[in-house]
Motif scaffolding. Structure first.
Motif, short mmCIF file in Angstrom:
data_model
loop_
_atom_site.label_atom_id
_atom_site.label_comp_id
_atom_site.label_asym_id
_atom_site.label_seq_id
_atom_site.Cartn_x
_atom_site.Cartn_y
_atom_site.Cartn_z
N ALA A 159 -3.83 4.83 5.99
CA ALA A 159 -3.08 4.52 7.21
C ALA A 159 -3.30 3.05 7.55
O ALA A 159 -4.05 2.73 8.47
N PRO A 160 -2.67 2.16 6.77
CA PRO A 160 -2.88 0.73 7.06
C PRO A 160 -2.24 0.35 8.40
O PRO A 160 -1.27 0.97 8.82
N PRO A 161 -2.80 -0.65 9.07
CA PRO A 161 -2.23 -1.08 10.34
C PRO A 161 -0.80 -1.58 10.13
O PRO A 161 -0.48 -2.08 9.05
N PRO A 162 0.05 -1.46 11.15
CA PRO A 162 1.43 -1.95 11.02
C PRO A 162 1.46 -3.48 11.03
O PRO A 162 0.48 -4.11 11.43
N GLY A 163 2.59 -4.02 10.61
CA GLY A 163 2.72 -5.47 10.59
C GLY A 163 1.82 -6.07 9.54
O GLY A 163 1.75 -5.57 8.42
N CYS A 164 1.13 -7.13 9.89
CA CYS A 164 0.16 -7.74 8.98
C CYS A 164 -1.07 -6.85 8.94
O CYS A 164 -1.66 -6.55 9.97
N THR A 165 -1.47 -6.38 7.73
CA THR A 165 -2.57 -5.42 7.65
C THR A 165 -3.90 -6.03 8.11
O THR A 165 -4.85 -5.32 8.39
N PHE A 166 -3.97 -7.33 8.19
CA PHE A 166 -5.22 -7.99 8.55
C PHE A 166 -5.36 -8.18 10.07
O PHE A 166 -6.43 -8.54 10.56
N HIS A 167 -4.30 -7.88 10.84
CA HIS A 167 -4.33 -8.30 12.24
C HIS A 167 -5.47 -7.72 13.09
O HIS A 167 -5.98 -8.39 13.97
N PRO A 168 -5.96 -6.45 12.81
CA PRO A 168 -7.04 -5.98 13.68
C PRO A 168 -8.33 -6.78 13.56
O PRO A 168 -9.16 -6.77 14.47
#
Lengths: 343, 327
Positions: free
Chosen positions: A296-305
């Motif tokens: 369940a990768p984060p939406p948008g840019c996967t690095f944003h969190p």
């Protein structure tokens, strides 16, 4: 005698810089079953990586554990098929290749694994381990196989008496030499090195890195060097690809990546690598949290969190390709553009 | 008063082929709030010497020392019962591989609470709260949930944080960290080191850092001890060591770092650390040393003075050049 002629012929065919592998948008997805009635979920281990390998050149793949770098190695070595994209090795298209073509290709791409304690069969003598690839893939006689194995042992700096020894009689560095020799037995054009020195001590690591450089020059090999140690990468690589959660975030020549990294993740990786200089003052970007689950990768840019510069747009949109300062990065706000707009 | 002090600590293992000296006359003092790093390759006895202090070695090991004190109390003559009150409470240790050091059969909360049960008189509920507080302290998100997790449900970095939480559960005065970040990624490594330094500063704790990573040493340590084949070959403060190493082994180790490479070839150290059966006579480093001469093969070197980093060498280096060659 015939052997050596063939060798020199093969060596003459190899020109430095010749492209031996083209990977375009490679994907490797796994299905995770969710019980009898659930819809299976997709784990995107590698999700769109493009690169080329040239003879005599080293491409380093850098990233944290779980970023898909080892899966990439498995796809390139054809241990696993790609689930999307195209892969061309030499002149053959791997995705549409026949069984016999694949069998021939497999001897062209060899791999050296991370842990030399696990990758050698403890019940097999070194000689037998080195001869096994020849036994399976060629029809050389026993004498010829032994001659080739002994010649290769000399190449990687093992002594002749080691031929009849078992793996447990060797130190980590010597085992890695054996693993390298075994990978070279079929005269490959591409060597995939999956963290070849991370299990070794510094002084032994230096010996193995030197050996790898020598061999690359001697055989004009293309290396795919997988590592998380940036100081090693800086020493050995020509091109660098930084991966995060299955997707490359920045790609470029070694000098460009180390001199002016554009992606915040590359910056953070560089700043987190300890430098052996107690007097150097540097700013450290400490990333919070850990790699999110690739299911369940984060939406948008996967690095944003985890990104220290994340903006609103990063949470919504997949970042576009940016080409700044000699590197290709996937970021909404690459470093250079950011500093320009601030000025 | 120094926190931990020992002189001439030796550890000998009884093996089928006679005794093997894993640690040979090692001395160390640690002050409160100080970070001492012990560096060396695998097989240099860095872990064994610290396990000996903790009393965690098997019965085959024979530990001898001239002096071993913790906060001025003699630990050699101390009765085991008293010693157990100190070990785990005032001196605690973070072990190398979190995935193999944690018990897979128990939740991480249980394993933290076990320490508290032994050394504190907190009630059951207080212990649980303290465990959650510790997990929060080491930066584990949602600690209320994680306290009931088993080690296999957590990642390597998380497990290492649990190990740290266990080690700091009773506010130790001395923390021994045995390769705390070796199995971890660089970004997690940076977080863990930062955490250790923070705890050290808050509690004025002494920290012994066992590592083979020169980068980690340079960034965290105050003082460095270099060990080779069970012997202490050099001892200096961190800046001095990186600026001007006095023992040829330290110099070679630093030169072998890829980030210090200047030419095409890395200056590597030939050969390997001697094992039980191939110990050379004279200096133990002589077969691999690039400054070796006749005397090194015959005589064991003596320790040089403090100005030369207590280098265990016949010709300690100054600015990369061997001294008193004529002697």
């Amino acid at each position: 005698m015939v052997e050596t002629d063939m060798n020199s012929q093969a060596k003459a065919d190899r020109k430095a810089g010749e492209t031996v592998l083209v990977a375009d948008d490679i994907k490797r997805h796994y299905e995770i079953p969710q019980g009898a009635f659930g819809k299976p979920r997709i784990l995107k281990a590698v999700d769109g990586a493009s690169f080329t390998l040239q003879r005599g050149q080293t491409l380093a793949v850098v990233g944290e554990s779980g970023c898909g770098k080892s899966t990439l190695a498995r796809v390139v070595t054809m241990i696993e098929p790609a689930s999307g994209g195209s892969l061309r090795i030499g002149k053959t298209d791997v995705v549409n290749a026949s069984r016999s073509q694949l069998a021939a290709l497999r001897s062209k791409v060899q791999i050296v694994f991370q842990n030399p304690y696990g990758s050698l069969n403890p019940r097999q003598k070194i000689g037998a381990a080195l001869e096994e690839p020849l036994l399976v893939n060629t029809n050389l006689s026993k004498k010829q196989r032994e001659a080739k194995a002994r010649a290769m042992m000399a190449e990687v700096g093992l002594r002749p008496e080691h031929y009849d020894r078992y793996p447990h009689m060797f130190s980590g560095g010597q085992r890695q030499r054996i693993a390298i020799a075994r990978a070279l037995m079929l005269d490959p054009s591409i060597l995939v090195l999956d963290e070849p020195t991370s299990a070794l001590d510094v002084s032994i690591q230096a010996q193995v890195l030197n050996l790898l450089r020598d061999i690359q020059k001697r055989y004009n090999l293309a290396y795919l060097f997988i590592s998380h140690d940036l100081s090693v990468v800086r020493y050995i690589a020509d091109e660098v690809m930084v991966m995060y959660l299955g997707h490359p975030v920045e790609q470029g020549s070694r000098d460009a990546i180390f001199a002016s990294p554009q992606h915040p993740y590359t910056k953070a990786l560089l700043s987190a690598t300890p430098v052996a200089d107690p007097e150097g003052k540097r700013e450290r970007i400490v990333l919070t949290g850990e790699l999110p689950s690739p299911i369940a990768p984060p939406p948008g840019c996967t690095f944003h969190p985890r990104c220290p510069m994340a903006a609103d747009i990063c949470k919504r949109l997949v970042p576009p390709v940016q080409r700044v300062c000699g590197t290709t990065s996937w970021c909404h706000r690459p470093w250079e553009a950011e500093t320009e707009s601030a000025a | 008063m120094s926190l931990l002090e020992f002189t001439n600590l030796s550890v000998e293992f009884e093996t089928l082929n006679g005794g093997f000296r894993a640690v040979d006359n090692v001395s160390l003092t640690v002050d409160p709030g100080e970070v001492v790093a012990i560096v060396g390759e695998s097989g240099s006895g860095k872990s064994v010497s610290m396990l000996a202090v903790m009393g965690l070695l098997p019965w085959t090991a024979k530990v001898t020392a001239d002096r071993l004190t913790f906060q001025g109390r003699d630990m050699l003559s101390m009765r085991p019962k008293e010693k157990r009150k100190i070990i785990g409470k005032d001196i605690s240790m973070i072990f190398q591989e979190p995935t193999t050091s944690l018990n897979p059969c128990f939740t991480v909360g249980y394993q933290i609470i076990e320490t508290l049960k032994k050394h504190t008189d907190l009630s059951r509920a207080e212990r649980k709260n303290r465990a959650i507080e510790l997990l929060r302290l080491v930066g584990i998100p949602a600690p209320e949930r994680r306290v009931t997790a088993f080690p296999h449900q957590l990642s390597g970095g998380m497990n290492q944080r649990v190990m740290i939480a266990m080690a700091i559960a009773c506010d130790p005065k001395l923390l021994i960290a045995d390769e705390p970040t070796t199995a971890l990624d660089v970004t997690i490594q940076a977080q863990i080191l930062e955490l250790l330094i923070k705890i050290k500063e808050e509690n004025d704790m002494g920290l012994v850092l066992i590592t083979h990573d020169m980068g980690v040493v340079a960034e965290t340590a105050d003082r460095v001890i270099v060990q080779y084949a069970g012997q202490q070959v050099e001892q200096q403060d961190v800046k001095g060591l990186f600026r001007d190493p006095h023992h040829p082994y330290t110099a070679a180790l630093l030169a072998a770092l890829p980030e210090r490479a200047t030419g095409d070839q890395l200056p590597s150290i030939p050969g390997v650390v001697p094992g039980q059966f191939d110990r050379p006579a004279g200096c133990l480093f002589s077969p691999r040393c690039s400054f070796v001469f006749d005397r090194c093969h015959k005589e064991q070197p003596t320790q040089a003075g403090k100005e030369l980093g207590c280098a265990l060498c016949h010709t300690p280096l100054v600015a990369g050049k061997p001294q008193n060659e004529a002697a």
